[in-house]
Design an enzyme around this catalytic site. Structure first.
Site, PDB file in Angstrom:
ATOM      1  N   LYS A  35      -5.911  66.047  16.061  1.00 47.70           N
ATOM      2  CA  LYS A  35      -5.236  67.111  16.547  1.00 47.70           C
ATOM      3  C   LYS A  35      -4.732  68.208  15.303  1.00 47.70           C
ATOM      4  CE  LYS A  35      -2.468  66.032  20.151  1.00 47.70           C
ATOM      5  NZ  LYS A  35      -1.103  65.442  20.824  1.00 47.70           N
ATOM      6  N   THR A 122      12.855  63.474  25.231  1.00 45.84           N
ATOM      7  CA  THR A 122      13.780  63.062  26.695  1.00 45.84           C
ATOM      8  C   THR A 122      13.912  61.660  26.300  1.00 45.84           C
ATOM      9  OG1 THR A 122      12.672  64.884  27.870  1.00 45.84           O
ATOM     10  CG2 THR A 122      13.936  62.957  29.202  1.00 45.84           C
ATOM     11  N   LEU A 153      11.773  73.300  28.563  1.00 41.05           N
ATOM     12  CA  LEU A 153      10.651  74.139  28.899  1.00 41.05           C
ATOM     13  C   LEU A 153       9.823  73.559  29.963  1.00 41.05           C
ATOM     14  CD1 LEU A 153       7.997  72.871  27.520  1.00 41.05           C
ATOM     15  CD2 LEU A 153       8.760  73.643  25.195  1.00 41.05           C
ATOM     16  N   GLY A 256       4.922  70.540  49.112  1.00 38.76           N
ATOM     17  CA  GLY A 256       3.511  70.024  48.789  1.00 38.76           C
ATOM     18  C   GLY A 256       3.255  68.679  48.554  1.00 38.76           C
ATOM     19  N   CYS A 263       6.814  64.640  33.175  1.00 42.00           N
ATOM     20  CA  CYS A 263       8.360  64.451  33.035  1.00 42.00           C
ATOM     21  C   CYS A 263       9.090  63.901  34.343  1.00 42.00           C
ATOM     22  CB  CYS A 263       9.046  65.667  32.755  1.00 42.00           C
ATOM     23  SG  CYS A 263       8.531  66.476  30.927  1.00 42.00           S
ATOM     24  N   LYS A 324       0.282  71.051  37.807  1.00 40.78           N
ATOM     25  CA  LYS A 324       0.567  72.617  38.476  1.00 40.78           C
ATOM     26  C   LYS A 324      -0.344  73.539  37.534  1.00 40.78           C
ATOM     27  CE  LYS A 324       4.514  73.272  34.894  1.00 40.78           C
ATOM     28  NZ  LYS A 324       5.709  73.696  34.764  1.00 40.78           N
ATOM     29  N   ARG A 331      -1.173  64.269  33.456  1.00 36.62           N
ATOM     30  CA  ARG A 331      -0.412  63.223  33.545  1.00 36.62           C
ATOM     31  C   ARG A 331       0.371  63.090  34.734  1.00 36.62           C
ATOM     32  NH1 ARG A 331       2.745  63.507  27.699  1.00 36.62           N
ATOM     33  NH2 ARG A 331       2.309  65.694  27.914  1.00 36.62           N
TER      34      ARG A 331
HETATM   35  N1  LIG Z   1       5.765  68.198  28.179  1.00 35.11           N
HETATM   36  C1  LIG Z   1       6.674  68.478  28.887  1.00 35.11           C
HETATM   37  O1  LIG Z   1       6.463  69.756  29.627  1.00 35.11           O
HETATM   38  C2  LIG Z   1       8.021  68.315  28.266  1.00 35.11           C
HETATM   39  C3  LIG Z   1       9.195  69.264  28.629  1.00 35.11           C
HETATM   40  C4  LIG Z   1      10.389  68.712  28.128  1.00 35.11           C
HETATM   41  C5  LIG Z   1      10.768  67.520  27.457  1.00 35.11           C
HETATM   42  N2  LIG Z   1       9.707  66.697  27.331  1.00 35.11           N
HETATM   43  C6  LIG Z   1       9.613  65.379  26.409  1.00 35.11           C
HETATM   44  O2  LIG Z   1       9.400  65.631  25.005  1.00 35.11           O
HETATM   45  C7  LIG Z   1       8.939  64.523  24.598  1.00 35.11           C
HETATM   46  C8  LIG Z   1       7.342  64.944  23.998  1.00 35.11           C
HETATM   47  O3  LIG Z   1       6.598  65.329  25.326  1.00 35.11           O
HETATM   48  P1  LIG Z   1       5.277  65.806  25.092  1.00 35.11           P
HETATM   49  O4  LIG Z   1       4.502  66.218  26.354  1.00 35.11           O
HETATM   50  O5  LIG Z   1       5.109  67.058  24.006  1.00 35.11           O
HETATM   51  O6  LIG Z   1       4.369  64.657  24.403  1.00 35.11           O
HETATM   52  P2  LIG Z   1       2.823  64.631  23.905  1.00 35.11           P
HETATM   53  O7  LIG Z   1       2.393  63.460  24.208  1.00 35.11           O
HETATM   54  O8  LIG Z   1       1.944  65.842  24.138  1.00 35.11           O
HETATM   55  O9  LIG Z   1       3.123  64.818  22.241  1.00 35.11           O
HETATM   56  C9  LIG Z   1       3.443  63.671  21.537  1.00 35.11           C
HETATM   57  C10 LIG Z   1       2.807  63.832  20.125  1.00 35.11           C
HETATM   58  O10 LIG Z   1       3.535  62.963  19.206  1.00 35.11           O
HETATM   59  C11 LIG Z   1       2.508  62.075  18.184  1.00 35.11           C
HETATM   60  N3  LIG Z   1       3.350  61.371  17.782  1.00 35.11           N
HETATM   61  C12 LIG Z   1       3.829  60.095  18.350  1.00 35.11           C
HETATM   62  N4  LIG Z   1       4.438  59.252  17.372  1.00 35.11           N
HETATM   63  C13 LIG Z   1       4.279  60.351  16.230  1.00 35.11           C
HETATM   64  C14 LIG Z   1       4.954  59.908  14.770  1.00 35.11           C
HETATM   65  N5  LIG Z   1       5.470  58.966  14.418  1.00 35.11           N
HETATM   66  N6  LIG Z   1       4.497  61.164  13.820  1.00 35.11           N
HETATM   67  C15 LIG Z   1       3.765  61.973  14.127  1.00 35.11           C
HETATM   68  N7  LIG Z   1       3.281  62.358  15.634  1.00 35.11           N
HETATM   69  C16 LIG Z   1       3.621  61.448  16.325  1.00 35.11           C
HETATM   70  C17 LIG Z   1       1.482  61.945  19.232  1.00 35.11           C
HETATM   71  O11 LIG Z   1       0.316  61.850  18.565  1.00 35.11           O
HETATM   72  C18 LIG Z   1       1.552  63.205  20.105  1.00 35.11           C
HETATM   73  O12 LIG Z   1       0.740  64.191  19.521  1.00 35.11           O
HETATM   74  C19 LIG Z   1       8.959  63.641  25.573  1.00 35.11           C
HETATM   75  O13 LIG Z   1      10.192  62.833  25.525  1.00 35.11           O
HETATM   76  C20 LIG Z   1       8.950  64.322  26.960  1.00 35.11           C
HETATM   77  O14 LIG Z   1       9.504  63.510  27.969  1.00 35.11           O
HETATM   78  C21 LIG Z   1       8.393  67.223  27.643  1.00 35.11           C
END
Ligand SMILES: NC(=O)c1ccc[n+]([C@@H]2O[C@H](COP(=O)([O-])OP(=O)(O)OC[C@H]3O[C@@H](n4cnc5c(N)ncnc54)[C@H](O)[C@@H]3O)[C@@H](O)[C@H]2O)c1
Length: 434
Positions: A35, A122, A153, A256, A263, A324, A331
């Protein structure tokens, strides 16, 4: 200010790029070396409108960089954000906090502070307390202030949501940490940044309560849609009729196939688990999670009925796979449960999605993928519209009808009008509309 962002996924990458755009110097860190290599080469690991340009501009201005080495990011940092995944823990549905705690341990190994440690992931109530305990245990002399700053977001509109938020919730008791957080979001000040300071536990709960409430709204209108079908009413009009009452509001009232994504499913379950552990079960949230789960697979019944009672040996064209539009995130997408249920009943699936097919290939078996909508529907026994991408909102319906073997359309997003579709000679089934 200088920021380290641990985790460069949907949230870490978007937040990091936006903070850089505000003028801060941001290092996005990720354990996934491929990545980081891709990001260094200007290739985005996710599809999010506007992200590639935002990243490129801020990299060019030397405000945004990528590394696998957290030490680089922590060097001179005022704040470190934890934006790693918190998926459902296998077996019990609690949030899996192992990535968050691992990140906290890595921070303590590399820096004694002073540092504001911000949890953006979260996380259940009390996680901030545990992060603080981990830091103090590993570095009794360390100077850390642990803050909760949940992210609201939405994928697909992530950049504008981050830059024009309804509110920014900051759970912090420490006055210095509050100052740092205010400074980080200050560039939003011109429009009075909607910063809201709370206690840390309150902030953690706000995020779950918000997601659960939205999930309730979606599930409510979905059940009303089922009732509409039974009594001959139109859910679109019911939604407009209730949504124009500003105590209710029009958003999240689109019937839907059930909510999906990274999330709502995991967060509703995790909240229900936390509440059960506290002896205060949230029955509404528990029910919503269960109703939604059954609904996704249950959508297959609609397709089977529209196909005359059986899909065995039939080819079903599925338009839209992501949970969406405007994201490549698969996921917990409703398409997964729907497709598996149709396959279980003997259907052959051909699918097309503008951005989600690469991720879908890893999650589904025996699906053939088409290069566009029209190749997808050619010779199929039915078209099922699962995700309302713009590309599917204005299909050439004459062409679709000529290409389909049978003119059957199951529209799980109510994109098309039943009367118009009938006039065009389709057997058309929507959600909650007779
Ligand atoms: N995706 C959304 O729309 C959204 C919105 C609001 C909140 N959240 C919350 O935000 C958090 C992250 O969600 P996401 O969708 O971005 O997850 P994601 O899986 O897309 O990204 C997480 C990243 O963290 C990296 N990672 C894990 N452990 C690590 C470490 N120790 N050091 C460095 N990198 C590490 C992983 O390799 C991965 O790339 C979750 O708790 C989620 O619930 C997500």
């Amino acid at each position: 200010m200088r920021i380290a962002m641990i985790g460069s996924g949907y949230v870490g990458l978007v937040s990091g790029a936006c903070f850089a755009d505000f003028g801060h110097v941001v290092t996005c860190v990720d354990k996934d070396a491929s990545k980081i290599e891709a990001l260094k080469a200007g290739v985005m690991p996710i599809y999010e409108p506007g992200l590639e340009d935002l990243v490129a501009n801020n990299v060019a201005e030397q405000r945004l960089s990528f590394t696998t080495d957290l030490a680089e990011g922590l060097d001179g940092a005022d704040a470190v954000f934890i934006a790693v995944g918190t998926p459902s823990r296998r077996g019990d549905g609690h949030a899996d906090l192992s990535y968050v705690y691992a990140a906290a341990r890595e921070i303590a190994e590399l820096s004694a502070g002073p540092l504001v440690v911000v949890t953006k992931s979260t996380v259940p109530v009390g996680t901030g307390d545990e992060v603080e305990r981990i830091l103090r245990e590993a570095r009794p002399d360390g100077q850390y202030a642990v803050v909760s700053n949940p992210e609201f977001l939405r994928e697909g509109a992530a950049i504008s949501d981050f830059k024009r938020p309804d509110r920014i919730v900051v759970g912090a008791e420490d006055p210095r940490a509050r100052e740092v957080m205010s400074e980080l979001y200050r560039p939003l000040s011109l429009n009075t940044p909607p910063l809201m300071f709370t206690g840390r536990r309150t902030s953690e709960l706000i995020k779950y309560a918000a997601n659960a409430f939205l999930a309730v709204k979606i599930t409510f209108i979905n059940e009303i849609a089922d009732l509409c079908e039974a009594v001959g009413a139109d859910v679109q009009e019911v939604a407009r009729g209730i949504g124009s009452d500003n105590r209710i509001g029009p958003k999240f009232l689109h019937a839907g196939p059930g909510y999906g994504g990274s999330c709502f499913p995991k967060d509703t379950t995790a909240l229900a688990k936390t509440a059960q552990d506290c002896g205060v079960p949230l029955r509404i949230v528990e029910t919503v999670a269960a109703v939604n789960d059954t609904r996704k697979r249950g959508m297959a019944r609609k397709v089977v009925a529209a196909c005359g009672g059986s899909v065995r040996g039939k080819t079903i064209a599925v338009l839209g796979l992501t949970f969406k539009p405007n994201t490549d995130d698969m996921r917990d997408a409703p398409s997964l449960a729907l497709i598996t249920a149709l396959q279980d009943q003997g259907a052959k699936i051909r699918a097309y999605d503008p951005e989600g097919m690469e991720a879908a290939r890893k999650m589904l078996t025996d699906v053939s993928y088409a290069p566009n909508s029209y190749d997808c529907v050619e010779g199929a026994d039915a078209l099922v519209l699962v995700t309302e991408w713009d590309a599917f909102r204005a299909l050439d319906l004459g062409r679709v009808k000529r290409l389909l073997k049978e003119p059957v359309v199951v529209d799980l997003r109510n994109v098309y009008r039943p009367d118009d579709m009938k006039k065009r000679g389709f057997t058309y089934v929507g959600v909650g509309r007779s």
